[in-house]
Design a protein around this motif. Structure first.
Motif, PDB file in Angstrom:
ATOM      1  N   ASP A   1     -10.603 -23.778 -21.983  1.00 42.45           N
ATOM      2  CA  ASP A   1     -11.365 -22.535 -21.840  1.00 42.45           C
ATOM      3  C   ASP A   1     -11.532 -21.797 -23.166  1.00 42.45           C
ATOM      4  O   ASP A   1     -12.085 -20.695 -23.204  1.00 42.45           O
TER       5      ASP A   1
ATOM      6  N   LYS B   1     -16.148 -26.157 -26.483  1.00 45.95           N
ATOM      7  CA  LYS B   1     -14.933 -25.559 -25.941  1.00 45.95           C
ATOM      8  C   LYS B   1     -13.817 -26.596 -25.897  1.00 45.95           C
ATOM      9  O   LYS B   1     -14.073 -27.788 -25.702  1.00 45.95           O
TER      10      LYS B   1
ATOM     11  N   PHE C   1     -24.094 -22.030 -23.765  1.00 47.79           N
ATOM     12  CA  PHE C   1     -23.298 -20.844 -23.467  1.00 47.79           C
ATOM     13  C   PHE C   1     -24.122 -19.815 -22.696  1.00 47.79           C
ATOM     14  O   PHE C   1     -25.307 -19.608 -22.961  1.00 47.79           O
TER      15      PHE C   1
ATOM     16  N   TYR D   1     -17.984 -12.724 -25.086  1.00 49.58           N
ATOM     17  CA  TYR D   1     -16.756 -12.991 -25.850  1.00 49.58           C
ATOM     18  C   TYR D   1     -17.060 -13.068 -27.348  1.00 49.58           C
ATOM     19  O   TYR D   1     -16.328 -12.505 -28.172  1.00 49.58           O
TER      20      TYR D   1
ATOM     21  N   THR E   1     -20.934 -15.008 -20.143  1.00 47.30           N
ATOM     22  CA  THR E   1     -19.495 -14.854 -20.376  1.00 47.30           C
ATOM     23  C   THR E   1     -19.135 -15.200 -21.813  1.00 47.30           C
ATOM     24  O   THR E   1     -18.420 -14.448 -22.495  1.00 47.30           O
ATOM     25  N   GLU E   2     -19.624 -16.341 -22.281  1.00 45.63           N
ATOM     26  CA  GLU E   2     -19.320 -16.774 -23.651  1.00 45.63           C
ATOM     27  C   GLU E   2     -19.963 -15.856 -24.684  1.00 45.63           C
ATOM     28  O   GLU E   2     -19.343 -15.528 -25.704  1.00 45.63           O
TER      29      GLU E   2
ATOM     30  N   PHE F   1     -19.922 -22.389 -32.097  1.00 44.10           N
ATOM     31  CA  PHE F   1     -21.214 -22.236 -31.439  1.00 44.10           C
ATOM     32  C   PHE F   1     -22.331 -22.268 -32.476  1.00 44.10           C
ATOM     33  O   PHE F   1     -22.110 -22.043 -33.672  1.00 44.10           O
TER      34      PHE F   1
ATOM     35  N   ILE G   1     -13.134 -21.111 -26.744  1.00 43.75           N
ATOM     36  CA  ILE G   1     -14.348 -21.364 -27.519  1.00 43.75           C
ATOM     37  C   ILE G   1     -13.955 -21.795 -28.936  1.00 43.75           C
ATOM     38  O   ILE G   1     -13.197 -21.122 -29.622  1.00 43.75           O
TER      39      ILE G   1
END
Length: 215
Positions: free
Chosen positions: A106, A103, A69, A76, A72-73, A111, A108
């Motif tokens: 798009d 993912k 990631f 978020y 951007t991730e 993680f 998520i």
């Protein structure tokens, strides 16, 4: 008045979640920590990728993509999970910390933060060698829980890191986080130490080793 009602509802939702996942005592500890009485018993665990049975890892019936990631991730994640904004992990992303995630299209799904360098945890130094990494923090979004996502992601991280010569992994599980301890057992993670960290009013910290385990 509306804001006050929403706050009460959010608290009740958190309590219900803690109870549902066997985290009531874990939640009590967290709330005591908020007022400066932070008593944290925890297990320091070790696992080897070679001792994981892939047949025990149920692949989710989802079309998932594994990736590292980026900004951007990460943004978020910071904005979507309550209480994670000030987490020290985000400050260390360019200093030995990587975020690996799953993912679906798009969206998520989950993680995992991973450390590759020696670090301090509550003022205690933990050393890592080149073939060792530390699994810091995993999160599965609520819509995807109960589908075997967490063990699937961890196993995929094992496979990814093995290519870089990493075969030994460490992690910390809080004593009252029974779901995390159950999850560790799935990967044959063995406790090395049972420890107690005491932090009073966010200033003084003491660390004690209560028990050492020998395999």
């Amino acid at each position: 008045m509306e804001k006050s009602k929403n706050g009460i509802l959010n608290r009740l939702k958190c309590i219900a979640t803690y109870i549902k996942y066997g985290l009531f005592l874990h939640g009590v500890r967290n709330n005591l920590a908020k007022i400066g009485l932070d008593f944290m018993p925890y297990y320091y665990c070790k696992s080897m990728s070679s001792k994981v049975n892939p047949d025990q890892i149920k692949t989710p019936d989802l079309d998932l993509k594994l990736s590292i990631f980026g900004k951007t991730e990460i943004n978020y994640i910071k904005n979507s999970i309550l209480g994670i904004n000030d987490n020290f992990l985000f400050k260390d992303l360019n200093n030995g910390v990587t975020c690996v995630g799953l993912k679906k299209d798009d969206d998520i799904v989950a993680f995992l933060f991973i450390r590759s360098q020696s670090f301090y945890f509550r003022n205690r130094l933990f050393n890592l060698n080149e073939n060792e990494h530390f699994f810091v923090f995993m999160y599965v979004y609520e819509n995807y829980r109960g589908k075997g996502i967490a063990p699937y992601l961890r196993y995929q991280c094992y496979k990814l890191l093995e290519k870089e010569g990493v075969n030994t992994f460490y992690s910390i599980s809080e004593y009252f986080n029974f779901s995390a301890i159950k999850y560790q057992k799935k990967f044959n993670a063995k406790p090395l130490e049972l420890c107690l960290s005491i932090k009073l009013f966010k200033k003084n910290i003491w660390n004690f080793t209560l028990k050492k385990y020998y395999s």
